[in-house]
Scaffold this motif. Structure first.
Motif, mmCIF file in Angstrom:
data_model
loop_
_atom_site.group_PDB
_atom_site.id
_atom_site.type_symbol
_atom_site.label_atom_id
_atom_site.label_comp_id
_atom_site.label_asym_id
_atom_site.label_seq_id
_atom_site.Cartn_x
_atom_site.Cartn_y
_atom_site.Cartn_z
ATOM 1 N N ASP A 23 1.019 -1.174 -0.151
ATOM 2 C CA ASP A 23 0.128 -0.031 0.125
ATOM 3 C C ASP A 23 0.949 1.230 -0.010
ATOM 4 N N GLY A 24 1.918 1.235 0.871
ATOM 5 C CA GLY A 24 2.859 2.328 0.707
ATOM 6 C C GLY A 24 3.399 2.717 -0.606
ATOM 7 N N VAL A 25 3.657 1.705 -1.378
ATOM 8 C CA VAL A 25 4.349 1.830 -2.786
ATOM 9 C C VAL A 25 3.266 2.546 -3.621
ATOM 10 N N ALA A 26 2.226 2.056 -3.398
ATOM 11 C CA ALA A 26 1.036 2.835 -4.169
ATOM 12 C C ALA A 26 0.726 4.409 -3.913
ATOM 13 N N MET A 27 0.704 4.506 -2.351
ATOM 14 C CA MET A 27 0.790 5.801 -1.863
ATOM 15 C C MET A 27 1.783 6.708 -2.302
ATOM 16 N N HIS A 28 3.137 6.416 -2.413
ATOM 17 C CA HIS A 28 4.114 6.995 -2.770
ATOM 18 C C HIS A 28 3.917 7.375 -4.089
ATOM 19 N N ARG A 160 -16.616 12.313 6.009
ATOM 20 C CA ARG A 160 -17.159 11.767 7.187
ATOM 21 C C ARG A 160 -16.338 10.222 7.333
ATOM 22 N N ARG A 161 -16.061 9.873 6.120
ATOM 23 C CA ARG A 161 -15.457 8.347 6.064
ATOM 24 C C ARG A 161 -14.079 8.318 5.296
ATOM 25 N N PRO A 162 -13.308 7.528 5.701
ATOM 26 C CA PRO A 162 -11.914 7.739 5.112
ATOM 27 C C PRO A 162 -11.907 8.003 3.636
ATOM 28 N N VAL A 163 -11.232 8.923 3.068
ATOM 29 C CA VAL A 163 -11.099 9.053 1.564
ATOM 30 C C VAL A 163 -9.799 8.670 1.530
ATOM 31 N N THR A 164 -9.213 7.552 0.815
ATOM 32 C CA THR A 164 -7.822 7.453 0.536
ATOM 33 C C THR A 164 -7.538 6.693 -0.769
ATOM 34 N N HIS A 165 -6.255 6.489 -1.191
ATOM 35 C CA HIS A 165 -5.897 6.130 -2.334
ATOM 36 C C HIS A 165 -6.591 4.792 -2.688
ATOM 37 N N TRP A 166 -6.631 4.165 -1.757
ATOM 38 C CA TRP A 166 -7.003 2.582 -1.972
ATOM 39 C C TRP A 166 -8.364 2.473 -2.077
ATOM 40 N N ARG A 167 -9.218 3.272 -1.282
ATOM 41 C CA ARG A 167 -10.910 3.512 -1.298
ATOM 42 C C ARG A 167 -11.074 3.994 -2.610
ATOM 43 N N VAL A 168 -10.383 5.059 -2.955
ATOM 44 C CA VAL A 168 -10.893 5.525 -4.540
ATOM 45 C C VAL A 168 -10.652 4.582 -5.582
ATOM 46 N N THR A 169 -9.701 3.934 -5.468
ATOM 47 C CA THR A 169 -9.269 2.794 -6.454
ATOM 48 C C THR A 169 -10.057 1.654 -6.568
ATOM 49 N N LYS A 170 -10.854 1.202 -5.371
ATOM 50 C CA LYS A 170 -11.813 0.408 -5.238
ATOM 51 C C LYS A 170 -13.009 0.786 -5.939
ATOM 52 N N ILE A 171 -13.434 1.930 -5.601
ATOM 53 C CA ILE A 171 -14.783 2.502 -6.127
ATOM 54 C C ILE A 171 -14.659 2.543 -7.490
ATOM 55 N N LYS A 172 -13.500 2.987 -8.254
ATOM 56 C CA LYS A 172 -13.459 3.352 -9.538
ATOM 57 C C LYS A 172 -13.448 1.987 -10.142
ATOM 58 N N LEU A 173 -12.599 0.838 -9.665
ATOM 59 C CA LEU A 173 -12.661 -0.454 -10.229
ATOM 60 C C LEU A 173 -14.043 -1.097 -10.333
#
Length: 184
Positions: A23-28, A160-173
């Motif tokens: 996850d850190g690699v993706a966030m970087h 009000r809920r976490p908005v993160t790199h991974w969550r946005v990617t999952k929603i787009k997928l």
């Protein structure tokens, strides 16, 4: 920056490195793209913004510490955007530097992307507001007016809920898969 300036790297004391794991690699990589995007929006010339994923911290600090080498600046932990965000406050100058705890878009202060811990984020916004600092300094911007109206706008528009790199990617997928299945 350290090689160019000799500056020490200061970070909030945390048990593991910021960009740890897959996850850190993706966030970087995402953070590099976001930095390029912001620089482009601000009209800055294109240049290499690459920095190492694993940073060597010279000073791990906690809330209330003084900033190393700058005894008139107090460290304030202001998590929410990330788990390790800090701001620094100079009481004598009534000035607080909040880095990217908030950003200005279209002349309004808003929450940045990502916001990993929304409740902590709101507490951090209140903490900064309650300082009553004469100057609030942002990264990439400089001083801004942080009055009651600006604070309320941030709190009303912050996630009000976490908005993160991974969550946005999952929603787009999920959206992509749904659209492909609808066609097929």
């Amino acid at each position: 920056m350290k090689a160019l300036t000799g500056a020490d790297i200061v970070s909030s004391e945390q048990p593991k490195a910021w960009y740890a794991g897959i996850d850190g690699v993706a966030m970087h990589l995402t953070d590099l793209v976001l930095a390029w995007y912001m620089a482009n929006r601000m009209g800055k010339p294109k240049r290499n913004l690459w920095y190492r994923r694993k940073l060597k911290v010279d000073h791990a600090v906690v809330d209330g510490d003084t900033l190393p080498h700058f005894d008139d600046w107090q460290v304030l932990t202001t998590p929410g955007h990330t788990d390790r965000d800090i701001s620094v406050y100079n009481a004598k100058q009534s000035t607080v530097y909040v880095a990217d705890l908030m950003v200005e878009v279209k002349q309004r202060l808003i929450a940045p992307f990502p916001v990993f811990h929304p409740n902590q984020y709101r507490n951090s916004i209140d903490k900064i507001y309650n300082l009553n600092a004469e100057q609030v300094l942002l990264a990439h911007r400089g001083p801004v007016s942080f009055d009651e109206k600006a604070k309320q706008h941030i709190l009303e528009t912050a996630p009000r809920r976490p908005v993160t790199h991974w969550r946005v990617t999952k929603i787009k997928l999920k959206s992509l898969v749904k659209s492909l299945l609808a066609r097929g």
